[in-house]
Design a protein around this motif. Structure first.
Motif, PDB file in Angstrom:
ATOM      1  N   THR A  40       1.047  -1.273  -0.005  1.00  0.00           N
ATOM      2  CA  THR A  40       0.061   0.030   0.032  1.00  0.00           C
ATOM      3  C   THR A  40       0.912   1.312   0.002  1.00  0.00           C
ATOM      4  O   THR A  40       0.647   2.294  -0.595  1.00  0.00           O
ATOM      5  CB  THR A  40      -1.008   0.139   1.231  1.00  0.00           C
ATOM      6  OG1 THR A  40      -1.678  -1.087   1.143  1.00  0.00           O
ATOM      7  CG2 THR A  40      -1.922   1.273   1.090  1.00  0.00           C
TER       8      THR A  40
ATOM      9  N   ASN B 107      -8.285   4.741  -2.517  1.00  0.00           N
ATOM     10  CA  ASN B 107      -7.120   3.974  -2.082  1.00  0.00           C
ATOM     11  C   ASN B 107      -6.023   3.555  -2.788  1.00  0.00           C
ATOM     12  O   ASN B 107      -6.613   3.673  -4.129  1.00  0.00           O
ATOM     13  CB  ASN B 107      -7.935   2.744  -1.331  1.00  0.00           C
ATOM     14  CG  ASN B 107      -6.601   2.022  -0.724  1.00  0.00           C
ATOM     15  OD1 ASN B 107      -6.213   0.914  -1.423  1.00  0.00           O
ATOM     16  ND2 ASN B 107      -6.446   1.799   0.638  1.00  0.00           N
TER      17      ASN B 107
ATOM     18  N   ASN C 240      -9.990   6.006   3.474  1.00  0.00           N
ATOM     19  CA  ASN C 240      -9.270   4.820   4.028  1.00  0.00           C
ATOM     20  C   ASN C 240      -9.761   4.381   5.555  1.00  0.00           C
ATOM     21  O   ASN C 240      -9.597   3.196   6.011  1.00  0.00           O
ATOM     22  CB  ASN C 240      -7.747   4.909   4.187  1.00  0.00           C
ATOM     23  CG  ASN C 240      -7.133   4.926   2.893  1.00  0.00           C
ATOM     24  OD1 ASN C 240      -7.473   4.344   1.831  1.00  0.00           O
ATOM     25  ND2 ASN C 240      -6.111   5.736   2.734  1.00  0.00           N
TER      26      ASN C 240
ATOM     27  N   CYS D 297     -12.267  -1.030  -0.860  1.00  0.00           N
ATOM     28  CA  CYS D 297     -11.701  -1.297  -2.118  1.00  0.00           C
ATOM     29  C   CYS D 297     -12.320  -2.040  -3.215  1.00  0.00           C
ATOM     30  O   CYS D 297     -13.453  -2.525  -2.927  1.00  0.00           O
ATOM     31  CB  CYS D 297     -10.466  -1.901  -1.859  1.00  0.00           C
ATOM     32  SG  CYS D 297      -9.233  -2.380  -3.145  1.00  0.00           S
TER      33      CYS D 297
ATOM     34  N   ASN E 192     -11.090  -0.572   3.427  1.00  0.00           N
ATOM     35  CA  ASN E 192      -9.733   0.211   2.833  1.00  0.00           C
ATOM     36  C   ASN E 192      -9.106   0.151   4.221  1.00  0.00           C
ATOM     37  O   ASN E 192      -7.838   0.124   4.282  1.00  0.00           O
ATOM     38  CB  ASN E 192      -9.885   1.573   2.492  1.00  0.00           C
ATOM     39  CG  ASN E 192     -10.288   1.540   1.028  1.00  0.00           C
ATOM     40  OD1 ASN E 192     -10.123   0.548   0.295  1.00  0.00           O
ATOM     41  ND2 ASN E 192     -10.874   2.624   0.617  1.00  0.00           N
TER      42      ASN E 192
END
Length: 345
Positions: free
Chosen positions: A90, A119, A295, A300, A306
């Motif tokens: 990430t 994201n 987030n 996602c 997220n």
């Protein structure tokens, strides 16, 4: 978030003949997986399958690895961000995206930056999970030709299973790994978040440890995955950049400049003076990304919350969860597996 991830434009309308051809291909891949590949107990109470020596979750990737191999046409300007899950993926995606797009999306202009809306996995999609995954794309092969160069993609596929077009085209690969113990613990926490979401009992750390050591973790065995990219980085340093999460944490500015140079867009002396490197580090920091609304509350595109991608981001946290015997055994396996390679984790 109501907006579709940018990569969704790749799924353009197709003719009846093209749709039938895609469905025919995916049916063939599904039959191959169901009839010829070994299976083992998975992490979600559904089996995982072994393809070319590595393990995949049908639930998360479907037959995407096979479709990715057959249909992806690489360009020389492509940049692929590779990793085994939970090794800093990430963070690397956020950094690489910010580096590549810093002219059109300055890191100082926080209100408009795409990382505030999406994201990083939706900005840099995992090829086999988000683009070629039949469970997600409805048996459609994406049209990646409509994306402008340079294209930035992600993958968890081991080096030896990457599409041939990547090596033949001269595409660049940035691989990130992590020390074995922290990777295991991070993966265990991540899996338990997903098990909870699916109303499954949490997996005990002892069970996760056993499966990890056997190599039956997603995209595992861990050591073979890491070694594949490590050896490639030694043989073709102009094509494969090998990063360690633990080192990136200690000296982010140093490695950010390495990444930018490798990507073909190094920071200028003026950008250095203006603090662009530090701005990107701040924008992509764990503290900043984990606290963004997208987030904390978003999901996602593969259906994973997220917030599951953010836990602590600390080095050495595994000592709080693994017994001394487990830590010692993982050190022993790692030393044995990496012996003679020149790589230390």
């Amino acid at each position: 978030m109501a907006q579709n991830p940018p990569y969704k434009i790749c799924f353009v309308p197709k003719s009846k003949e093209e749709k039938e051809e895609d469905e025919k291909n995916y049916k063939r891949y599904s039959e191959i997986v169901a009839t010829t590949f070994p299976t083992a107990e998975g992490w979600f109470d559904v089996p995982i399958y072994q393809c070319q020596g590595f393990w995949y979750s049908f639930e998360m990737a479907g037959v995407g690895p096979l479709a990715f191999q057959d249909h992806f046409k690489a360009r020389p300007s492509d940049i692929l961000l590779a990793s085994i899950p939970k090794c800093g993926t990430t963070w690397l995606k956020s950094l690489a995206f910010s580096i590549m797009n810093r002219k059109s999306h300055p890191p100082s202009a926080l209100q408009q930056h795409p990382l505030l809306k999406f994201n990083s996995h939706d900005l840099v999609p995992v090829m086999e999970m988000m683009l070629y995954n039949n469970n997600l794309n409805g048996n459609r092969i994406p049209n990646l030709d409509i994306l402008p160069s340079p294209r930035l993609f992600g993958t968890h596929i081991p080096y030896t299973s990457l599409p041939q077009s990547i090596a033949l085209s001269g595409s660049r690969i940035i691989y990130i790994c992590r020390n074995t113990k922290d990777n295991l613990v991070s993966w265990w926490h991540f899996i338990n978040k997903l098990r909870l979401k699916n109303s499954l009992e949490p997996m005990k750390v002892e069970e996760a440890f056993k499966m990890f050591c056997k190599g039956t973790s997603s995209y595992g065995p861990f050591w073979e995955h890491v070694l594949g990219y490590w050896k490639a980085s030694l043989e073709k340093p102009q094509s494969v950049l090998f990063l360690k999460y633990d080192e990136l944490v200690i000296e982010p500015a140093l490695h950010l400049k390495r990444i930018a140079k490798f990507m073909g867009c190094p920071f200028s002396s003026m950008e250095d003076k203006e603090g662009v490197v530090d701005q990107i580090i701040k924008l992509c920091s764990f503290e900043n990304l984990s606290n963004l609304e997208v987030n904390q509350t978003g999901i996602c595109d593969v259906g994973i919350p997220n917030n599951a991608f953010f836990r602590k981001g600390k080095v050495g946290d595994s000592a709080n969860y693994l017994s001394p015997e487990m830590l010692e055994q993982l050190d022993h396996i790692t030393k044995e597996k990496l012996h003679g390679s020149g790589l230390m984790l």
